[in-house]
Scaffold this active site. Structure first.
Site, short mmCIF file in Angstrom:
data_model
loop_
_atom_site.label_atom_id
_atom_site.label_comp_id
_atom_site.label_asym_id
_atom_site.label_seq_id
_atom_site.Cartn_x
_atom_site.Cartn_y
_atom_site.Cartn_z
N LYS A 32 42.97 42.72 -57.33
CA LYS A 32 42.02 43.40 -56.09
C LYS A 32 40.45 42.66 -55.66
O LYS A 32 40.38 41.82 -54.80
CB LYS A 32 42.47 44.59 -56.02
CG LYS A 32 41.01 45.30 -56.35
CD LYS A 32 40.95 46.67 -56.23
CE LYS A 32 39.96 47.80 -56.95
NZ LYS A 32 38.33 47.41 -57.25
N THR A 33 40.65 42.62 -57.28
CA THR A 33 38.81 41.39 -56.86
C THR A 33 38.70 40.08 -56.61
O THR A 33 38.83 39.53 -56.13
CB THR A 33 38.49 41.54 -58.86
OG1 THR A 33 37.81 42.86 -58.48
CG2 THR A 33 36.52 41.77 -58.19
N ASP A 218 35.66 47.64 -50.54
CA ASP A 218 36.64 48.10 -51.74
C ASP A 218 36.75 49.38 -52.62
O ASP A 218 36.40 50.13 -52.22
CB ASP A 218 35.86 48.02 -53.06
CG ASP A 218 36.89 46.68 -54.67
OD1 ASP A 218 37.35 47.34 -54.58
OD2 ASP A 218 36.41 46.80 -55.61
N GLU A 219 37.47 49.92 -53.37
CA GLU A 219 38.46 50.99 -53.48
C GLU A 219 37.28 52.22 -52.18
O GLU A 219 37.28 53.83 -52.72
CB GLU A 219 36.50 51.74 -54.79
CG GLU A 219 36.52 50.36 -56.13
CD GLU A 219 38.26 50.96 -56.71
OE1 GLU A 219 38.24 51.55 -56.51
OE2 GLU A 219 37.98 50.09 -57.89
N GLN A 249 45.79 56.01 -57.08
CA GLN A 249 44.47 55.84 -58.06
C GLN A 249 42.64 56.91 -57.48
O GLN A 249 41.83 56.72 -57.70
CB GLN A 249 43.44 53.61 -58.53
CG GLN A 249 45.02 54.08 -59.56
CD GLN A 249 44.25 52.47 -60.15
OE1 GLN A 249 43.08 52.32 -60.82
NE2 GLN A 249 44.74 51.19 -59.42
N ARG A 594 45.60 51.90 -67.54
CA ARG A 594 44.56 51.04 -69.07
C ARG A 594 45.04 50.13 -70.05
O ARG A 594 44.17 49.66 -70.44
CB ARG A 594 43.39 52.37 -69.20
CG ARG A 594 42.70 53.54 -68.41
CD ARG A 594 42.38 52.67 -67.01
NE ARG A 594 43.22 52.54 -66.37
CZ ARG A 594 42.64 51.76 -64.84
NH1 ARG A 594 41.72 50.42 -64.68
NH2 ARG A 594 44.11 51.89 -64.73
#
Length: 742
Positions: A32-33, A218-219, A249, A594
C-alpha cells in the site's frame, strides 16, 4: 516513468484512477505504501497536478517522514507535497488561521499528557473528587467527547441518568476554561478546534480547499469519527480523495478507531470506486492460507482473499505446553536452533496479546544468553506497577531506602500527594532519619490530621507485614502482602490497561513462587538481589529477538514469528460482544501476517493466574485456524509429549464455542512425538562425563555456579545450577551457554 512495470495490475488500476473518490482495501503486505507513493508521483508527472496542491495524511511522524522521502525520490518537486499526521496538519492550520479561533492566539501551546495531568490533579482537588474510578472515568469521557465530535451537552443528555453527570459537566467546562486561560490545547483539541474552524467559517474552508485539491489518507481503518469528519469536509469540494486501509487490520477500537468509517466512506461518497489489493509480497502460501482461514469468520469486512506468488513454505506449527515455563523453553530452544541454522535473531519475534506474558520469555532468553528487545514497551521488571510492588519488599528489608519507601506511600492510592510526600522528606531531613522512620515513629506532629490519619493506616499495614514476614514462607507472605495492602483490588479489571497491570503483578507473584521453589531457604533479600542483578545483566544494544504485543508489532515483519498464549481469557480476552470478538480476531490476523517464512503458535495447558495454577482452554482461534484438530505435528520443532492424557492436565471448557465439546477437544488425549530435523542443525555437543552433582560451571551473564540437581532421563540434559549471584536456575546443557570449569 513506466508505472505499469513498477506496479502489479491491482496497484496500477488504483494509481491511474485519479478523479473522484477512491477507496483501496489493501491486504497485509500488499504494497500500500508503494501505491500511495506512485499515485502521488503519477498525479504530478502524468496529470500535471502541482505538488503543493497535494495533501497526504499518515498516522505517525515516522511514516510521514518515510513517505516524504519516497515521494521526493520518484517525483519532481516531491518535496513540495504536504505529508503530515492529522495532528500536525491541524496544528499548522490552526496557527495559520488563529484569528478566527475565539479565545486563542497563534502562539498557543500544545499541552503534553504531563501538562494536562497537572490540570486534572488541581481540578480534582478543588472539586473534592477523591475516588480513583471517578477520576479515570472523567479523563476518559473528555477524550471520548472530543474524538466522537460531540458537545458536552450531547454527552450529558446520553448519560443523564448517571449520578455523576452534573459534576462531570462542571469538570469538563472547568478543564476547557483552564486550557484557554493558558492559551493551550491538548492533543484532542487540535482536531476539535480545527473541525470547528472549517465547519463554522466558510472563508477558512474555501481557503484550504483552494490550497489543496487532492487528498490521500493512509491507515484509514484507524481513523476516529472526528478525523473522518475532518477529511470528509476538506474533500467535499473537489471530491478527489483516496483512502487506503484494511478493515481486517482495524485493531485500535479501544482508543477510538472506528472501523465503520471505511463503510461510511462509500455511503458519503456514493460515486467512489473501490479497489482491492490482495497480492501479498511478504508471506508464504501456507501462512496466508491460515490468515484467510481465520479472518473469513468476521462479518464486518469486505470480501477479499490474500494470495501470493511466493513459495508454499513450511507448515504452520502449533505447540501445546504443560505450563508457561515449558512454553517459554520451547520457544527459546527453537530460537537457538533457527539461529544456528542461519536465521538472524533480529528476524525472529515473540508476539503476545498481553505484555503480562513476557516475563517467562525474558528470563529464558537471558538464561540462554540471547539478545532481545522489548518493542514499544518496558521490560518486565522495569514496569511501574512491578517496581511499586517490589518497593514494598525493599521497604520491609531495608528501612533506610527512601526511594522505595516513597513509592509505597501512595500505592495503592491513599490520597497522599506529592506535596505531602515532600513534607515527609523535610521532616526526615530535619531529624536525620529515614522516611520510614518518620511514618513508623509518629514524627509527624506538624502534619494535618487528615494526612496523619492516612499515614496511620500505612503504619498499621507495615507493622502487620513485618510481623508476618518472619513467620511465613516467601510466596505465602507475598500473597498476603498483595491481599492485605489492597493492591490487587485497586485495579479496574474492566479496563484493559488496568487488567494488564493486574496480570503483570500476577506474573510477578509467579516469579516469587518459582524462586522459592528453586532456591531452598532463600530469603526476600535473596530474591530482590536476584531480580536486580538479573535486570542489570539484561541489557541490549537495540538488536535481537523482538518481544512485543501484537498491537505494538503492527507494521513490522519478521522471518519467524511465535504467537504465544493462545488461550481463552488471554487471546481472545474473554468477551461477549460480537464487535469486540471480531477485533480480537483481527489481532490474530495481524499477528499471523507479520510472519514471512515461519509461523509457530503456542498455548499452555495450565497457567499461573490469580495466585494459583489454573487449567487453560485453548483459544477458539486455534480451532478456526484448523490447528488444534491436527493429529500430526511437523517435525521441525523439537520433541514434545502431549500430557493431556494425564488428568492433571485436562482442561475444563467454560466457554460456548457454538460446537460440540467432544469434537472440539477430540485431540486432547493424543500423544505426540516429533523430533527436530537433524539435517537443519545439530544440538550443542555435551561432555556427559562432566554432568554430575557438584560440577563447577560458568555462565556468561550469571557467572560461576554449581550443579545441584540432574533431571533424570532428560532428553535435553536439564540440570539445576546454583549460581553465586542470581540463585538457582534450571537449564538445558544442550542449549545454554554453559562451560564446565576444570
Amino acid at each position: 516513468m513506466d508505472y505499469k512495470s513498477l506496479l502489479n495490475s491491482e496497484q496500477y488500476d488504483a494509481v491511474v484512477c485519479t478523479d473522484g473518490p477512491v477507496m483501496v482495501s489493501a491486504g497485509a503486505g500488499s504494497g500500500k505504501t508503494r501505491l500511495l507513493t506512485y499515485r502521488i508521483a503519477y498525479l504530478i508527472t502524468e496529470r500535471g497536478v502541482p505538488a503543493h496542491k497535494i495533501l497526504a495524511i499518515t498516522f505517525t511522524n515516522k511514516a510521514a517522514g518515510e513517505m516524504k522521502d519516497r515521494i521526493t525520490k520518484v517525483a519532481p518537486d516531491g518535496d513540495l507535497v504536504t505529508v503530515s499526521t492529522f495532528h500536525s496538519f491541524c496544528a499548522r492550520m490552526l496557527r495559520t488561521y488563529a484569528s478566527f479561533i475565539l479565545g486563542y492566539k497563534e502562539n498557543f501551546t500544545i499541552f503534553s499528557d504531563n501538562d494536562t495531568s497537572k490540570i486534572f490533579k488541581d481540578l480534582f482537588k478543588s472539586m473534592n473528587i477523591d475516588d480513583e474510578n471517578t477520576k479515570s472515568n472523567f479523563k476518559h469521557n473528555i477524550s471520548t467527547i472530543k474524538n466522537e465530535n460531540m458537545s458536552v451537552e450531547e454527552f450529558a443528555d446520553i448519560y443523564k441518568y448517571d449520578s455523576s453527570i452534573n459534576d462531570f459537566v462542571k469538570f469538563f467546562n472547568a478543564y476547557q476554561e483552564e486550557l484557554k486561560k493558558n492559551n493551550a490545547m491538548d492533543f484532542d483539541d487540535l482536531l476539535v478546534n480545527f473541525y470547528n474552524l472549517i465547519s463554522q467559517n466558510r472563508e477558512v474552508l474555501d481557503s484550504i480547499q483552494n490550497k489543496f485539491t487532492y487528498f490521500s489518507v493512509d491507515e484509514f481503518q484507524d481513523t476516529n469519527k472526528l478525523q473522518y469528519d475532518i477529511i470528509k469536509l476538506l474533500a467535499s469540494k473537489t471530491r478527489n480523495i483516496l483512502i487506503v486501509g484494511d478493515e481486517d487490520q482495524s485493531i485500535y477500537g479501544w482508543r477510538g478507531a472506528n472501523i465503520d468509517n471505511i463503510f461510511n466512506f462509500t455511503r458519503d461518497f456514493k460515486e467512489s470506486k473501490v479497489f482491492k489489493l490482495e497480492q501479498n509480497y511478504r508471506s508464504t502460501k501456507k501462512i496466508l492460507d491460515r490468515a484467510n482461514l481465520i479472518i473469513k469468520n468476521n462479518k464486518n469486512r469486505l470480501d477479499k482473499r490474500l494470495y501470493t506468488e511466493n513459495g508454499e513454505g513450511s507448515e504452520v506449527i502449533y505447540y501445546q505446553s504443560s505450563n508457561e515455563s515449558d512454553e517459554a523453553d520451547f520457544v527459546v530452544r527453537n530460537i537457538i536452533r533457527m539461529h544456528n541454522a542461519g536465521v538472524p535473531y533480529s528476524e525472529m519475534a515473540i508476539l503476545m496479546r498481553l505484555n503480562a506474558l513476557s516475563r517467562s520469555f525474558e528470563e529464558k532468553l537471558l538464561a540462554y544468553n540471547i539478545p532481545h528487545i522489548m518493542y514499544n514497551g518496558f521490560k518486565f521488571f522495569e514496569r511501574a506497577e512491578i517496581k511499586n510492588v517490589l518497593a514494598y519488599l525493599t521497604a520491609l528489608v531495608n528501612p533506610d531506602d527512601n526511594i522505595s519507601f516513597a513509592r509505597i506511600i501512595n500505592f495503592p492510592k491513599r490520597g497522599i500527594g506529592d506535596t505531602s510526600i515532600d513534607k515527609l522528606n523535610e521532616i526526615a531531613m530535619k531529624y536525620h532519619t529515614s522516611l520510614k522512620s518518620v511514618v513508623m515513629n509518629n514524627e509527624t506532629e506538624i502534619l494535618p490530621k487528615a494526612l496523619k490519619d492516612k499515614l496511620k493506616v500505612l503504619k498499621e499495614l507495615l507493622t502487620d507485614l513485618e510481623e508476618k514476614m518472619s513467620s511465613m514462607g516467601m510466596y505465602d507472605f507475598f500473597s498476603y502482602l498483595l491481599d492485605k495492602s489492597g493492591i490487587l483490588k485497586s485495579f479496574d479489571l474492566d479496563n484493559e490497561q488496568e487488567y494488564e497491570r493486574f496480570l503483570n503483578i500476577n506474573s510477578l507473584s509467579n516469579s516469587v513462587r518459582e524462586f522459592e521453589e528453586n532456591n531452598d531457604g532463600a530469603t526476600i533479600v535473596d530474591y530482590l538481589q536476584s531480580v536486580t542483578l538479573s535486570s542489570a545483566m539484561d541489557s541490549d544494544d537495540g538488536t535481537g529477538v523482538v518481544i512485543a504485543t501484537i498491537h505494538g508489532a503492527k507494521g513490522l515483519e519478521f522471518d519467524t514469528v511465535f504467537v504465544v498464549g493462545c488461550e481463552e481469557k488471554i487471546f481472545p480476552i474473554t468477551r461477549d460482544d460480537k464487535d469486540d470478538l471480531e477485533e480480537e480476531r483481527r489481532l490474530m490476523y495481524v499477528a499471523i501476517t507479520r510472519a514471512k517464512k515461519d509461523l509457530i503458535l503456542t498455548s499452555s495447558s495450565s497457567r499461573f493466574m490469580y495466585g494459583k495454577r489454573e487449567y487453560s482452554v485453548k483459544s477458539r482461534f486455534l480451532y478456526e485456524l484448523d490447528l488444534a484438530k491436527e493429529r500430526q505435528i511437523n517435525s521441525r520443532f523439537g520433541t514434545y509429549n502431549n500430557r493431556n492424557n494425564d488428568d492433571n492436565y485436562r482442561t475444563q471448557n467454560k466457554f460456548n464455542y457454538g460446537g460440540n465439546m467432544n469434537t472440539l477437544n477430540s485431540n486432547n488425549n493424543q500423544s505426540f512425538n516429533y523430533t527436530f530435523n537433524k539435517n537443519a542443525v545439530e544440538k550443542k555437543a555435551v561432555d556427559f562425563s562432566k554432568i554430575k552433582l557438584g560440577a563447577k560451571v560458568v555462565h556468561p551473564k550469571f557467572g560461576e555456579g554449581e550443579i545441584v540437581e540432574v533431571t533424570p532421563n532428560s532428553s535435553n540434559h536439564c540440570v539445576k545450577i546454583k549460581f553465586d549471584v542470581v540463585g538457582e536456575k534450571m537449564l538445558s546443557l544442550e542449549y545454554a551457554p554453559i562451560e564446565f570449569k576444570d
